[in-house]
Scaffold this active site. Structure first.
Site, PDB file in Angstrom:
ATOM      1  N   HIS A 157       0.834  -1.223   0.000  1.00 21.33           N
ATOM      2  CA  HIS A 157       0.000   0.000   0.000  1.00 21.33           C
ATOM      3  C   HIS A 157       0.863   1.264   0.000  1.00 21.33           C
ATOM      4  O   HIS A 157       0.407   2.315   0.442  1.00 21.33           O
ATOM      5  CB  HIS A 157      -0.946   0.034   1.204  1.00 21.33           C
ATOM      6  CG  HIS A 157      -1.666  -1.245   1.462  1.00 21.33           C
ATOM      7  ND1 HIS A 157      -2.936  -1.514   1.009  1.00 21.33           N
ATOM      8  CD2 HIS A 157      -1.263  -2.371   2.110  1.00 21.33           C
ATOM      9  CE1 HIS A 157      -3.295  -2.730   1.373  1.00 21.33           C
ATOM     10  NE2 HIS A 157      -2.287  -3.278   2.048  1.00 21.33           N
ATOM     11  N   SER A 278      14.327  22.479 -14.939  1.00 19.28           N
ATOM     12  CA  SER A 278      13.133  23.295 -15.125  1.00 19.28           C
ATOM     13  C   SER A 278      13.565  24.658 -15.640  1.00 19.28           C
ATOM     14  O   SER A 278      14.609  25.181 -15.246  1.00 19.28           O
ATOM     15  CB  SER A 278      12.409  23.451 -13.791  1.00 19.28           C
ATOM     16  OG  SER A 278      11.610  24.618 -13.802  1.00 19.28           O
ATOM     17  N   LYS A 284      15.531  22.452  -9.771  1.00 15.88           N
ATOM     18  CA  LYS A 284      14.863  21.207 -10.156  1.00 15.88           C
ATOM     19  C   LYS A 284      15.741  20.277 -10.989  1.00 15.88           C
ATOM     20  O   LYS A 284      16.522  20.704 -11.821  1.00 15.88           O
ATOM     21  CB  LYS A 284      13.591  21.518 -10.972  1.00 15.88           C
ATOM     22  CG  LYS A 284      12.457  22.100 -10.171  1.00 15.88           C
ATOM     23  CD  LYS A 284      11.870  21.137  -9.140  1.00 15.88           C
ATOM     24  CE  LYS A 284      10.957  20.110  -9.777  1.00 15.88           C
ATOM     25  NZ  LYS A 284       9.728  20.679 -10.300  1.00 15.88           N
ATOM     26  N   GLU A 291       9.420   9.349 -16.218  1.00 15.24           N
ATOM     27  CA  GLU A 291       8.015   9.738 -16.420  1.00 15.24           C
ATOM     28  C   GLU A 291       7.542   9.346 -17.817  1.00 15.24           C
ATOM     29  O   GLU A 291       6.403   8.916 -18.008  1.00 15.24           O
ATOM     30  CB  GLU A 291       7.858  11.246 -16.217  1.00 15.24           C
ATOM     31  CG  GLU A 291       8.126  11.684 -14.783  1.00 15.24           C
ATOM     32  CD  GLU A 291       8.267  13.198 -14.686  1.00 15.24           C
ATOM     33  OE1 GLU A 291       7.240  13.885 -14.736  1.00 15.24           O
ATOM     34  OE2 GLU A 291       9.408  13.685 -14.584  1.00 15.24           O
TER      35      GLU A 291
END
Ligand code: ARG
Length: 464
Positions: A157, A278, A284, A291
């Site tokens: 979980h 970024s 970043k 992704e």
């Protein structure tokens, strides 16, 4: 002018919109190498069977080889008016060698031709994907071996469950990848039958030798039913199913990487070269590759879905609907290939923040099961009672704001008087993972042994 290949009965040329919806050469030109290979085999067989003259076959083969050179050199001009790769090549052959070119299509149809091309293409693609998946396994096994003792929290979980080793986690993906490879290999075995010579749907009256063309093209043999051979695309569906499952596996690992590189987890670092920045937030470092592996899974599943829907209502035999089998499959398999390459690079180059993994593994009462097991082993409690006692101790520690080993013996004995200080031995995460020696468990010795098992398996695979 009506189409040169089939225009005999037509009084006018196709409307522009007809040409646009009908043409497939924009995407099936990928089949050029397979189409030429198939045509050469067919021409030689026709000559051997005395269906065309040997001299014609020689010209056809030489002409096809010249066309292959033109295509490789990029000088071949593809024409949309000629619909597809098959007719583009045949028309060019006619330009180059004249009359004998028209004899190549004897005892053959584009229906068996395209099925043959696609099977040959699939076979190459499956082989390539298999090589790539093997490289991914190698990267995972190397990481597993290096991190057989690196403790991390195992989750259920996405909640801290029990300590595991990072090596064990890597080997989980080696297992998945092995099954993925098995599914591709299985699909390859079933698809390796030659449709060539099934002609349009019914076979042919010419005395062809399908065994000969099957052999020349590396097929295990000819297909046994001409209707089936030209009208099923289950070999694409099966490969895409294997691809979709593989992509889902990659996507799960990609998702884990995305989670692991967040500052909240900080379990692994990806190299700068496999991340992006970024344009507004200078600090970043984004795991875009991971992704995109996760996202491209949509394309792969989409390709499978597309073709299932295309096929579901088609009566036997060939329908033009089946021309829509290619783009979705190419897109899906290209995406998968890219995803495997990206994932392999990330796995090979990721660095593990061992401290952070350990700290996280020690939190969240991750050794509560070890405590319950100890109560069973040392005090003879039934597991259900041990579970209850441990739960009470967890609540006590939570209220005190400490981990289980932060409770004093007196505090523990308030819950179960027979507990001794031996219990502290099982509360450490190293002891916890070391104790998981059951077959397939996370104990470092198991992980090292399994990594060795896989290393050996891959070496043996090369030999056989
Ligand atoms: N381009 C076609 C395809 O990809 C080739 C087969 C066409 N056959 C036909 N009878 N129209 O399916």
């Amino acid at each position: 002018m009506s189409n040169k290949m089939w225009g005999g009965r037509f009084g006018e040329s196709p409307d522009a919109i007809m040409e646009e919806i009908n043409a497939s050469v924009g995407f099936d030109k990928r089949f050029a190498p397979q189409d030429i290979r198939g045509s050469k085999a067919h021409a030689r067989m026709l000559a051997k069977q005395g269906i065309i003259a040997s001299a014609d076959a020689d010209q056809i083969v030489a002409g096809l080889e010249a066309i292959e050179g033109e295509i490789e050199a990029g000088s071949f001009e593809f024409s949309r008016a000629l619909e597809d790769i098959h007719m583009n090549i045949e028309a060019r052959l006619k330009e180059n060698i004249g009359e004998p070119a028209g004899r190549l299509h004897t005892a053959r149809s584009r229906n068996d031709q395209v099925a043959t091309d696609f099977k040959l293409y699939m076979r190459d693609t499956v082989d390539h994907l298999d090589t790539q998946l093997r490289a991914l396994q190698e990267a995972l096994i190397a990481k597993a071996d290096a991190h057989a003792e690196t403790v991390m929290p195992g989750f259920t979980h996405l909640q801290t469950a029990q300590p595991v080793t990072f090596g064990h986690h890597c080997l989980a993906y080696v297992e998945m990848t092995a099954r993925d490879r098995g599914r591709f290999a299985d699909a390859r075995k079933r698809l390796n039958e030659s449709p060539l010579g099934s002609a349009a749907l019914a076979g042919t009256s010419f005395p062809i030798d399908r065994q000969m063309t099957a052999e020349a093209l590396g097929f295990d043999g000819p297909t046994r039913n001409s209707l089936d051979a030209v009208s099923d695309r289950d070999f694409v569906l099966e490969t895409l199913s294997a691809a979709a499952i593989t992509a889902v596996h990659l996507s799960r690992l990609a998702e884990e990487l995305v989670i692991w590189v967040t500052p909240g987890f900080n379990f692994v670092r990806l190299p700068d070269s496999l991340t992006t920045g970024s344009s507004i937030m200078p600090q970043k470092k984004n795991p875009d590759a991971a992704e995109l592996v996760r996202a491209k899974t949509g394309r792969v599943i989409g390709g499978l879905t597309t073709l299932l829907v295309v096929m579901k209502g088609l009566p036997l035999a060939y329908s033009k609907d089946m021309q829509e089998d290619k783009e979705a499959a190419f897109d899906a398999l290209d995406a998968l290939s890219l995803c495997i390459a990206a994932m392999t690079a990330m796995v090979a180059r990721l660095e593990v923040n061992e401290e952070n993994m350990r700290d996280a593994a020690a939190k969240g009462f991750s050794t509560a099961t070890d405590l319950a097991d100890w109560l069973v082993r040392a005090l003879g409690l039934p597991f259900r009672d041990a579970h209850h006692v441990t739960g009470t101790l967890v609540a006590k520690a939570e209220a005190k704001g400490c981990d289980l080993d932060g409770l004093t013996l007196a505090e523990m004995q308030e819950v179960e008087p027979r507990i001794t200080d031996e219990v502290y031995g099982v509360l450490g995460i190293d002891n916890s993972v070391k104790s998981r020696t059951s077959f397939g468990g996370t104990a470092p010795d198991n992980v090292r042994a399994m990594a060795a098992y896989w290393q050996k398996a891959l070496i043996q695979e090369t030999k056989s």
